[in-house]
Design a protein around this motif. Structure first.
Motif, PDB file in Angstrom:
ATOM      1  N   LYS A 253       0.910  -1.183   0.058  1.00 45.78           N
ATOM      2  CA  LYS A 253       0.077  -0.006  -0.045  1.00 45.78           C
ATOM      3  C   LYS A 253       0.845   1.327  -0.025  1.00 45.78           C
ATOM      4  O   LYS A 253       1.869   1.390   0.776  1.00 45.78           O
ATOM      5  CB  LYS A 253      -0.857  -0.016   1.338  1.00 45.78           C
ATOM      6  N   ARG A 254       0.449   2.096  -0.869  1.00 45.28           N
ATOM      7  CA  ARG A 254       1.369   3.391  -1.008  1.00 45.28           C
ATOM      8  C   ARG A 254       2.786   2.980  -1.920  1.00 45.28           C
ATOM      9  O   ARG A 254       3.373   3.865  -1.795  1.00 45.28           O
ATOM     10  CB  ARG A 254       1.603   4.023   0.139  1.00 45.28           C
ATOM     11  N   GLY A 255       2.735   1.814  -2.302  1.00 48.57           N
ATOM     12  CA  GLY A 255       3.936   1.321  -3.044  1.00 48.57           C
ATOM     13  C   GLY A 255       3.799   2.065  -4.498  1.00 48.57           C
ATOM     14  O   GLY A 255       2.654   2.555  -4.864  1.00 48.57           O
ATOM     15  N   VAL A 262       8.693  -1.040 -22.869  1.00 46.88           N
ATOM     16  CA  VAL A 262       7.880  -0.673 -23.895  1.00 46.88           C
ATOM     17  C   VAL A 262       6.863  -1.874 -24.446  1.00 46.88           C
ATOM     18  O   VAL A 262       7.194  -2.729 -24.856  1.00 46.88           O
ATOM     19  CB  VAL A 262       8.692  -0.233 -25.316  1.00 46.88           C
ATOM     20  N   PHE A 263       5.552  -1.518 -24.000  1.00 46.33           N
ATOM     21  CA  PHE A 263       4.487  -2.659 -24.069  1.00 46.33           C
ATOM     22  C   PHE A 263       3.879  -2.413 -25.615  1.00 46.33           C
ATOM     23  O   PHE A 263       4.074  -1.297 -25.984  1.00 46.33           O
ATOM     24  CB  PHE A 263       3.369  -2.400 -23.397  1.00 46.33           C
ATOM     25  N   GLU A 264       3.463  -3.288 -26.541  1.00 45.28           N
ATOM     26  CA  GLU A 264       3.193  -3.012 -27.537  1.00 45.28           C
ATOM     27  C   GLU A 264       1.472  -2.554 -27.654  1.00 45.28           C
ATOM     28  O   GLU A 264       1.045  -2.168 -28.672  1.00 45.28           O
ATOM     29  CB  GLU A 264       3.132  -4.556 -28.441  1.00 45.28           C
ATOM     30  N   SER A 265       0.856  -2.965 -26.572  1.00 49.96           N
ATOM     31  CA  SER A 265      -0.476  -2.384 -26.562  1.00 49.96           C
ATOM     32  C   SER A 265      -1.038  -1.921 -25.352  1.00 49.96           C
ATOM     33  O   SER A 265      -0.346  -2.338 -24.406  1.00 49.96           O
ATOM     34  CB  SER A 265      -1.491  -3.464 -27.191  1.00 49.96           C
ATOM     35  N   SER A 266      -2.379  -1.569 -25.069  1.00 49.21           N
ATOM     36  CA  SER A 266      -2.775  -1.096 -23.905  1.00 49.21           C
ATOM     37  C   SER A 266      -3.235  -2.554 -23.049  1.00 49.21           C
ATOM     38  O   SER A 266      -3.399  -3.330 -23.416  1.00 49.21           O
ATOM     39  CB  SER A 266      -3.869  -0.247 -24.048  1.00 49.21           C
ATOM     40  N   ILE A 267      -3.249  -2.112 -21.582  1.00 48.07           N
ATOM     41  CA  ILE A 267      -3.346  -3.201 -20.827  1.00 48.07           C
ATOM     42  C   ILE A 267      -4.257  -2.613 -19.902  1.00 48.07           C
ATOM     43  O   ILE A 267      -4.022  -1.704 -18.901  1.00 48.07           O
ATOM     44  CB  ILE A 267      -2.062  -3.766 -20.156  1.00 48.07           C
ATOM     45  N   ALA A 268      -5.451  -3.715 -19.455  1.00 44.92           N
ATOM     46  CA  ALA A 268      -6.048  -3.228 -18.102  1.00 44.92           C
ATOM     47  C   ALA A 268      -5.866  -3.567 -17.113  1.00 44.92           C
ATOM     48  O   ALA A 268      -4.922  -4.813 -16.877  1.00 44.92           O
ATOM     49  CB  ALA A 268      -7.427  -4.191 -18.419  1.00 44.92           C
ATOM     50  N   LEU A 269      -5.813  -2.647 -16.029  1.00 40.08           N
ATOM     51  CA  LEU A 269      -5.034  -2.947 -14.507  1.00 40.08           C
ATOM     52  C   LEU A 269      -6.236  -2.937 -13.935  1.00 40.08           C
ATOM     53  O   LEU A 269      -7.469  -2.457 -13.917  1.00 40.08           O
ATOM     54  CB  LEU A 269      -4.191  -1.976 -14.266  1.00 40.08           C
ATOM     55  N   ASP A 270      -6.122  -3.441 -12.359  1.00 42.87           N
ATOM     56  CA  ASP A 270      -6.922  -3.597 -11.596  1.00 42.87           C
ATOM     57  C   ASP A 270      -7.057  -2.184 -10.631  1.00 42.87           C
ATOM     58  O   ASP A 270      -6.456  -1.985  -9.452  1.00 42.87           O
ATOM     59  CB  ASP A 270      -6.652  -4.711 -10.491  1.00 42.87           C
ATOM     60  N   VAL A 271      -7.859  -1.425 -11.094  1.00 39.78           N
ATOM     61  CA  VAL A 271      -7.690   0.054 -10.734  1.00 39.78           C
ATOM     62  C   VAL A 271      -8.670  -0.057  -9.305  1.00 39.78           C
ATOM     63  O   VAL A 271      -7.972   1.085  -8.631  1.00 39.78           O
ATOM     64  CB  VAL A 271      -8.440   1.180 -11.592  1.00 39.78           C
ATOM     65  N   LEU A 272      -9.180  -0.806  -9.008  1.00 44.30           N
ATOM     66  CA  LEU A 272     -10.013  -0.900  -7.512  1.00 44.30           C
ATOM     67  C   LEU A 272      -8.655  -1.145  -6.477  1.00 44.30           C
ATOM     68  O   LEU A 272      -8.773  -0.500  -5.463  1.00 44.30           O
ATOM     69  CB  LEU A 272     -10.959  -1.879  -7.486  1.00 44.30           C
ATOM     70  N   TYR A 273      -7.825  -2.194  -6.909  1.00 46.34           N
ATOM     71  CA  TYR A 273      -6.807  -2.509  -6.136  1.00 46.34           C
ATOM     72  C   TYR A 273      -5.689  -1.250  -5.778  1.00 46.34           C
ATOM     73  O   TYR A 273      -5.415  -1.063  -4.998  1.00 46.34           O
ATOM     74  CB  TYR A 273      -6.308  -3.660  -6.534  1.00 46.34           C
ATOM     75  N   LEU A 274      -5.529  -0.642  -7.010  1.00 46.08           N
ATOM     76  CA  LEU A 274      -4.710   0.414  -6.957  1.00 46.08           C
ATOM     77  C   LEU A 274      -5.330   1.428  -6.067  1.00 46.08           C
ATOM     78  O   LEU A 274      -4.270   2.050  -5.251  1.00 46.08           O
ATOM     79  CB  LEU A 274      -4.369   0.913  -8.322  1.00 46.08           C
ATOM     80  N   GLN A 275      -6.630   1.895  -6.429  1.00 46.59           N
ATOM     81  CA  GLN A 275      -7.123   2.962  -5.658  1.00 46.59           C
ATOM     82  C   GLN A 275      -7.140   2.644  -4.116  1.00 46.59           C
ATOM     83  O   GLN A 275      -6.896   3.668  -3.145  1.00 46.59           O
ATOM     84  CB  GLN A 275      -8.384   3.331  -6.310  1.00 46.59           C
ATOM     85  N   GLN A 276      -7.592   1.304  -3.778  1.00 44.07           N
ATOM     86  CA  GLN A 276      -7.790   1.066  -2.313  1.00 44.07           C
ATOM     87  C   GLN A 276      -6.561   1.046  -1.403  1.00 44.07           C
ATOM     88  O   GLN A 276      -6.482   1.379  -0.468  1.00 44.07           O
ATOM     89  CB  GLN A 276      -8.649  -0.295  -2.312  1.00 44.07           C
ATOM     90  N   GLY A 277      -5.333   0.830  -2.104  1.00 47.45           N
ATOM     91  CA  GLY A 277      -4.161   0.867  -1.488  1.00 47.45           C
ATOM     92  C   GLY A 277      -3.408   1.843  -1.763  1.00 47.45           C
ATOM     93  O   GLY A 277      -2.144   2.116  -1.369  1.00 47.45           O
TER      94      GLY A 277
END
Length: 341
Positions: A253-255, A262-277
């Motif tokens: 948390k807060r990390g 360099v990624f070739e395309s967009s990637i979906a991330l767990d934004v709830l996990y990012l936001q909550q921590g």
């Protein structure tokens, strides 16, 4: 002069072309040593966003100045240099801030019509050139570019001696990031890498816990070693979606998760996990000239041993074959291949 051209996807050809002309505020550089970057491999595969065949690419290099424009004051014929292979427009908000690596109109060596280092000669502006001390070899100097990538990513963050850190992937950029990190003397450093030979080299940087994600549960090992919290910083140095997803879960948390790959395309991330921590994801793009000077100081002060990182030296006529083999997935244990011209 001879040059290696990517004529199309997965096709290379040695061509004879004219030595480029220079402007009044430019220098001509005889390329002495050039490294193969993963972005060159991506370019040959047709996967790089802006290194697009047909192109004469190559941007990790050192050389000797053989011609100077009439307005050039600080460099002379015979000067030994490494080169920062980008230049900003000088007029936009990012250039004025000193963040010209983010300039929307910057130009790069080895992109478009600008002949890169996979040729006997290339052109640069004086502001892109750094004079080299005599004790640094041309082969070593070609590695200042990738080392600057790692330095830039590390210097963006507030890493302290009590920081716990994970580096996911230990190819060239992973190694260079590791070299920069170890100058901060962090508390614990974990490296995840499938290649045993690369893990062995990583351990030479100091007290580092190297992990094989094919044989070990990386999440469990790191969580157990950090009282279940995770690490303060995670560096993603390979463009693999599952690795990026793993990085999110390894961050405390807060990390902070730093994306260097360099990624070739967009990637979906767990934004709830990012936001909550209150976790953060940041990008790190290339470098600026100050990172090159830091890289040179690292070498002069013994913070990095390039002899461990140059795993293969080849002649220029073998360059095309080696890039093609890398693009096909061969030579997975190589860290840095250097061609002498």
């Amino acid at each position: 002069m001879k040059a290696l051209k990517f004529t199309s996807v997965m096709q290379t050809e040695y061509v004879d072309i004219a030595i480029p002309e220079i402007g009044d505020n430019q220098v001509l550089i005889k390329v002495e040593a050039a490294g193969i970057c993963h972005s060159d491999v991506m370019a040959l595969q047709g996967k790089h966003p802006y290194r697009i065949p047909p192109v004469i690419t190559g941007h990790e290099f050192s050389g000797t100045i053989t011609r100077v424009g009439s307005d050039v004051k600080d460099f002379l014929i015979g000067d030994k240099v490494c080169v920062e292979p980008q230049i900003g427009c000088g007029e936009c908000i990012y250039c004025k801030e000193g963040n010209y690596n983010l300039c929307n109109n910057k130009a790069l060596i080895g992109v478009g019509e600008w002949i890169g280092a996979f040729a006997e000669y290339t052109v640069a502006y004086p502001s892109m050139c750094i004079k080299l001390p005599d004790q640094i070899s041309f082969e070593e100097a070609a590695l200042f570019e990738p080392l600057s990538v790692g330095i830039h990513a590390v210097e963006m963050l507030n890493i302290k001696r009590d920081s716990n850190i994970a580096v996911l992937g230990c190819g060239t950029i992973g190694m260079m990031t590791l070299a920069a990190l170890m100058t901060k003397r962090p508390k614990k450093v974990f490296v995840s890498e499938i290649s045993e030979s690369k893990r062995m080299i990583a351990r030479k940087f100091g007290d580092i816990c190297t992990l094989n994600p094919n044989d070990q549960d990386i999440n469990t090992v790191i969580m157990d070693s950090t009282d279940g919290n995770g690490v303060d910083f995670v560096f993603v140095t390979v463009p693999v979606e599952s690795v990026l997803q793993q990085a999110i879960w390894l961050a405390r948390k807060r990390g902070i998760v730093s994306i260097i790959a360099v990624f070739e395309s967009s990637i979906a991330l767990d934004v709830l996990y990012l936001q909550q921590g209150e976790r953060k994801v940041v990008g790190s793009s290339m470098y600026t000239i100050k990172d090159f000077y830091t890289a040179i100081n690292y070498r002069l002060n013994g913070f990095v041993d390039f002899n461990n990182l140059i795993t293969k030296k080849i002649s220029f006529d073998k360059l095309g074959d080696n890039i093609e083999r890398l693009a096909k997935g061969d030579m997975k244990d190589e860290i840095k291949i250097i061609a002498r011209l």
